[in-house]
Write a protein that holds these residues in place. Structure first.
Motif, short mmCIF file in Angstrom:
data_model
loop_
_atom_site.label_atom_id
_atom_site.label_comp_id
_atom_site.label_asym_id
_atom_site.label_seq_id
_atom_site.Cartn_x
_atom_site.Cartn_y
_atom_site.Cartn_z
N ARG A 107 0.82 -1.20 0.00
CA ARG A 107 0.00 0.00 0.00
C ARG A 107 0.86 1.26 0.00
NH1 ARG A 107 -3.98 0.96 4.96
NH2 ARG A 107 -1.94 1.29 5.95
N ALA A 108 1.91 1.27 0.83
CA ALA A 108 2.78 2.43 0.91
C ALA A 108 3.58 2.62 -0.37
CB ALA A 108 3.72 2.30 2.11
N VAL A 109 4.05 1.51 -0.95
CA VAL A 109 4.84 1.60 -2.18
C VAL A 109 3.96 2.06 -3.35
CG1 VAL A 109 6.28 0.31 -3.80
CG2 VAL A 109 6.41 -0.17 -1.34
N ALA A 110 2.75 1.53 -3.41
CA ALA A 110 1.83 1.93 -4.48
C ALA A 110 1.50 3.41 -4.38
CB ALA A 110 0.56 1.10 -4.41
N ARG A 111 1.34 3.89 -3.14
CA ARG A 111 1.03 5.31 -2.96
C ARG A 111 2.19 6.18 -3.45
NH1 ARG A 111 0.46 6.27 2.98
NH2 ARG A 111 -1.50 5.09 2.70
N MET A 112 3.44 5.78 -3.14
CA MET A 112 4.59 6.55 -3.58
C MET A 112 4.76 6.48 -5.10
SD MET A 112 7.12 8.49 -2.62
CE MET A 112 7.16 8.21 -0.85
N ALA A 113 4.56 5.30 -5.67
CA ALA A 113 4.69 5.16 -7.12
C ALA A 113 3.66 5.99 -7.85
CB ALA A 113 4.55 3.68 -7.52
N ALA A 114 2.45 6.04 -7.32
CA ALA A 114 1.41 6.85 -7.95
C ALA A 114 1.74 8.34 -7.84
CB ALA A 114 0.06 6.56 -7.30
N ALA A 115 2.26 8.75 -6.70
CA ALA A 115 2.58 10.16 -6.51
C ALA A 115 3.68 10.62 -7.46
CB ALA A 115 2.99 10.42 -5.07
N LEU A 116 4.59 9.71 -7.82
CA LEU A 116 5.72 10.08 -8.67
C LEU A 116 5.58 9.58 -10.09
CD1 LEU A 116 8.64 9.35 -6.14
CD2 LEU A 116 7.49 11.51 -6.61
N ASP A 117 4.44 8.94 -10.40
CA ASP A 117 4.17 8.44 -11.75
C ASP A 117 5.23 7.42 -12.19
OD1 ASP A 117 2.78 8.15 -14.09
OD2 ASP A 117 3.72 9.87 -15.08
#
Length: 733
Positions: free
Chosen positions: A589-599
Motif C-alpha cells: 500500500r505504501a509503495v503503491a502510494r509513492m509510485a502513484a505520486a511520482l508516476d
C-alpha cells in the motif's frame, strides 16, 4: 613525528598526530591510509616514479598518486616506518610533500605557486628581450646589419638565455634526470633533450659559425618554447590548486570553539575536539555548528551551502538535523551533539574527496604506459631523422631532430583523461554528489535503468501526520497529549509526531522495543503510544500509530512524503530515455502510494534484500545497465550488484565508501545532472584524445621533412597541453 606527550603512549601519540590526514580502514591495528599533498610534479611519469620509490620502503603496502591533483594516497604501517622517512625519500628524488591538512598543504601550494610564477616571469621577460635582439636579423635588408653588430646581438641573446635555461627550465632537466635515474622515460626526457640540444647547437654556431653546427642560432625559439610550456603548466597548476582549495573550504569550515551547556545551567567555551555525543551546545547567530546533531530548542535558517552546494538557507526547527560546518543565520539554537570529529558530515566529505582525488583510474594509467613507449619511439625517430638529414643536409639535421623531440612530447596525451575526470568530479561535488570512484563517470554513460529505493531515498527521512481521528474524545485535544508523550521517545515515528512539543509531566515512563512507549499522567492513568495492536486489541486497519488509555483511543496515520524534487527527477530521467523503477521492502500500500505520486509505472513492494538483489541481476541479465540509488542501510547487497551505485549521504552514510558516489546534498535532481555531465565528460575526454593524436599525426611528418622549425614545434606542443587543460575546464560550469 613528534614525541609522545608525558603520560601518553607513543603509539597513541602517533595516532593523534596522524589523525588529521589518516584513516585506519582495517581498524587501529591495521595499515594506515594517509593523504599527502605532493609538490614538484610536472607530468604523469612523476606519479609512477614516486610510487616506485615509496613501494621500496619497508612498511609501505601501496602508494597511489593522481597526476592531475598531485595527491598521494599512502597505505603503510606507521609503527614500521616513521613519516619523516617517507618525506625524506620523496625529497631524495626531488619532490616535496606535506600532510594533506589545511595549513601545511596550503603553505606547500603557496611555495609551489610562487616558484612557478617566478619561472614563468623570468622566461617570459627574458624571452621578450631575446626576441628584441633577434628582430634586426629578421627585418634588416642585406648589408644593413654589420657582422660585428650581428655577433654582438647574438652574444646578448646567449647571455639572456642562460637564466632561462638554468632557472626557468630547471624543472625539465631535474625531472628528466629523476626519470632516467629510475630507468623510466617520461615526458620531461624529450623536452629536456630538445632544450639541451638546441642550446648546445646554437652555442656552437655562435662560437664557431663556420663549424659543423652551422651558423644559425635558435635562442629566440628556445626561450619562447620554454616560456610557453611553463605557461601551460601554470594553468595546469592553477586547476590542481583550485581543486585542493575547494577541499580545504570544507575541511576548514568547523569553528575553533563551541559553547557547551552544563547540567547546572552554566556554559563554557571548549574546542570541538572536546565535545562528546550527548553534549548540548548553543550556537549563536553567525556561528558555525561544531558537530552533527539535532535541534533541541529554537528555530531559524541555516546555510548549508558549503556542505550541500545549496545556496538557499534551510529552515530548521526542533528535531531537525544539523551538520557540522553549516552556519546558523538566525537566533541561537541549542543542539544535541550526535557525531563529532572525524564522524561528522564535513570530515566525511573531506575524506571522500581526498579518496577520489588520490585515485589513478585505469585509463590514465594506460595512457601513461603508452606515453612511455611513445617516448622511446620519439627518441629513436629523432635519432633517425638527425642521421638522415646529416646525410642529406648537415646544417639542418640538428633543427629537424629538435623539432621532432619537441613536437612529439606526450604531455597532452597523458593529461587528457585526468584533467577531464578531476574537473567533472569537482563540478559534481559542488552540486552535492561526491564521487568515491572516478571511473563511475564512464559507467554512468552506459546506464539505461535507474532503480530507486523508497524509504529515505525517494521519500523524506521523516514521517508526516496525514490525518488523525478518535473514539470517545476530541481528536485535537488527544493529539496534544500524544505529542507530549512522544517527546519522551527516541523512536523515529514518535519524534515525527512530537515535532517541537515539550514533554509533559509523565511518570513511570517505559519504552518497549517493537511496541511503543507507556507512562502515567498526573492522576495515575496509564497511557500508551505505539503499535495499534498494542494500544487497542482491535486496531483500526487505516492507522499506523495509536494513542490511548483504554477508555479512548486516538488513531494516527503517519505517512512518508516524497522529497520535494522527486517528481521532477523521475520526469527528467524518463525524458532522457531511461527506465525508472521503484524497488522497496515496504508494504504494497505504501509503495503503491509513492509510485502513484511520482508516476512510476514499474514498482515492486515487500522485497527483501535477497529479492532486491535477484531483481537487479535479472534486469542485468536482460541487458540493462542499472544505476541503483538507495539509503545504503539495508540496500548493501543490491548496491554492490548494480553497475553504478549512489548512496544517500545522510548522517552515518558518510562513513561508508562502498558506493561509487554519495549524494550528500540529498537532492535527487543532481542525479539526472550527473548523467548529463558524465556524457559531456566522455565527449570532452574524446576531444582531448583526438586532439592529442591528430596534433602528433599532423606535426610529426612536418617535423621530419624539415617544414616545422623548432619554434613552431614548441608553440604547438605548449598549445596542445594548454588546449587539453582549458577544454577540461568547460566541465566546471
Amino acid at each position: 613525528m613528534s614525541a609522545a606527550p608525558p603520560g601518553l603512549p607513543a603509539a597513541e601519540a602517533d595516532a593523534q598526530a596522524l589523525a588529521p590526514f589518516t584513516t585506519w580502514p582495517d581498524g587501529p591495528a591495521g595499515a594506515a591510509l594517509s593523504q599527502l599533498q605532493v609538490s614538484g610534479m610536472y607530468c604523469a611519469a612523476c606519479a609512477g616514479l614516486i610510487e616506485q620509490t615509496l613501494l621500496k620502503l619497508p612498511g609501505v603496502a601501496a602508494a597511489s598518486v593522481n597526476p592531475a591533483s598531485a595527491r598521494l594516497a599512502l597505505r603503510w604501517q606507521p609503527s614500521a616506518l616513521p613519516l619523516a622517512d617517507v618525506l625524506a625519500a620523496l625529497r631524495a628524488i626531488g619532490y616535496g610533500a606535506a600532510p594533506d591538512t589545511a595549513a601545511p598543504a596550503r603553505e606547500l601550494r603557496r611555495r609551489e605557486r610562487r616558484q612557478a610564477l617566478w619561472r614563468v616571469f623570468v622566461a617570459g621577460f627574458l624571452m621578450m628581450q631575446v626576441m628584441m635582439l633577434a628582430t634586426p636579423a629578421y627585418v634588416a635588408e642585406p648589408g644593413e646589419l654589420t657582422v660585428d653588430l650581428d655577433r654582438l646581438l647574438r652574444w646578448g641573446s646567449w647571455v639572456l638565455t642562460l637564466p632561462v635555461l638554468v632557472f626557468s627550465a630547471g624543472p625539465f632537466f631535474s625531472g628528466a634526470w629523476r626519470q632516467l635515474r629510475a630507468k623510466r622515460l617520461g615526458m620531461d626526457v624529450p623536452v629536456a633533450l630538445g632544450i639541451a640540444v638546441t642550446f648546445i647547437a646554437s652555442t656552437g654556431a655562435l662560437f664557431d659559425p663556420t663549424g659543423p653546427l652551422g651558423h644559425e642560432v635558435y635562442f629566440d625559439s628556445l626561450t619562447m618554447f620554454i616560456a610557453l610550456l611553463l605557461l601551460a603548466r601554470w594553468f595546469e597548476l592553477g586547476a590542481r590548486h583550485r581543486a585542493a582549495e575547494a577541499l580545504e573550504a570544507v575541511a576548514g569550515s568547523l569553528p575553533t570553539t563551541a559553547e557547551r551547556l552544563n547540567g547546572d545551567g552554566t556554559s563554557e567555551r571548549v574546542a570541538p575536539e572536546a565535545l562528546r555525543p550527548g553534549d548540548r551546545i548553543r550556537v549563536a547567530a553567525g556561528e558555525a555548528f561544531a558537530a552533527d546533531g539535532t535541534v533541541l530548542r529554537g528555530e531559524g535558517f541555516v546555510n548549508e551551502a558549503l556542505l550541500t552546494g545549496e545556496s538557499a538557507p534551510v529552515a530548521k526547527t526542533v528535531g531537525d538535523a544539523v551538520a557540522a560546518g553549516s552556519i546558523n543565520l538566525d537566533g541561537p539554537l541549542v543542539m544535541d551533539v550526535q557525531r563529532v570529529g572525524a564522524d561528522t558530515t564535513a570530515q566525511g566529505i573531506v575524506r571522500l574527496m581526498q579518496q577520489a582525488q588520490s585515485q589513478r583510474p585505469l585509463l590514465p594509467g594506460l595512457l601513461e604506459h603508452v606515453a612511455t613507449w611513445f617516448t622511446v619511439g620519439v627518441l629513436l625517430l629523432a635519432l633517425g631523422a638527425a642521421a638522415a638529414w646529416w646525410w642529406l643536409e648537415p646544417s639542418r639535421a640538428l633543427a629537424v631532430a629538435v623539432a621532432v623531440l619537441i613536437v612529439t612530447c606526450p604531455c597532452a596525451l597523458t593529461l587528457a583523461a585526468p584533467a577531464a575526470w578531476l574537473t567533472a568530479s569537482g563540478a559534481l561535488a559542488r552540486r552535492g554528489l561526491l564521487l568515491v570512484d572516478l571511473s563511475a563517470l564512464e559507467r554512468l554513460c552506459a546506464v539505461d535503468t535507474v532503480v530507486f529505493d523508497k524509504t529515505g531515498t525517494l521519500s523524506e527521512d521523516r514521517l508526516r501526520l496525514r490525518r488523525h481521528w478518535a473514539e470517545g474524545a476530541q481528536a485535537d485535544a488527544l493529539l496534544a497529549v500524544a505529542r507530549s508523550l512522544a517527546a519522551l521517545s527516541r523512536h523515529p515515528q514518535a519524534r515525527s509526531l512530537a515535532g517541537g512539543a515539550e514533554a509533559g509531566a509523565w511518570t513511570d515512563v517505559r519504552e518497549m522495543a517493537g511496541r511503543g512507549i507507556e507512562a502515567r499522567d498526573a492522576s495515575g492513568g496509564l497511557w500508551r503510544l505505539g503499535a495499534p495492536a498494542w494500544v487497542r486489541e482491535r486496531p483500526d486497519p487505516a492507522a499506523r500509530l495509536a494513542f490511548g488509555n483504554g477508555d479512548c483511543v486516538l488513531w494516527l496515520d503517519l505517512a512518508e512524503a516524497p522529497r520535494a524534487d522527486a517528481a521532477d527527477t523521475v520526469a527528467a530521467l524518463r525524458q532522457a530515455g531511461l527506465r525508472v523503477r521503484l524497488l522497496s521492502g515496504d508494504q504494497p500500500r505504501a509503495v503503491a502510494r509513492m509510485a502513484a505520486a511520482l508516476d512510476i509505472a514499474h514498482w515492486q513492494a515487500g522485497a527483501t534484500p535477497a529479492a532486491k538483489l535477484a531483481a537487479v541481476r535479472a534486469w542485468q541479465a536482460d541487458g540493462e545497465r542499472v544505476l541503483m540509488v538507495g539509503d545504503g542501510i539495508n540496500d548493501a547487497p543490491v548496491l554492490a550488484a548494480a553497475d553504478v551505485r549512489i548512496a544517500m549521504g545522510e548522517g552515518a552514510m558518510l562513513a561508508r565508501s562502498a558506493a561509487d558516489a554519495l549524494l550528500v546534498s540529498n537532492r535527487l535532481s543532481v542525479i539526472p545532472q550527473a548523467l548529463v555531465l558524465a556524457r559531456k565528460t566522455r565527449r570532452v575526454l574524446r576531444q582531448n584524445l583526438i586532439w592529442a593524436a591528430a596534433y602528433n599525426l599532423a606535426c610529426v611528418p612536418l617535423a621530419l621533412t624539415g617544414w616545422l622549425p623548432p619554434l613552431a614545434a614548441g608553440i604547438g606542443m605548449a598549445a596542445s597541453s594548454l588546449f587539453v587543460v582549458l577544454n577540461a575546464q568547460r566541465l566546471a560550469r
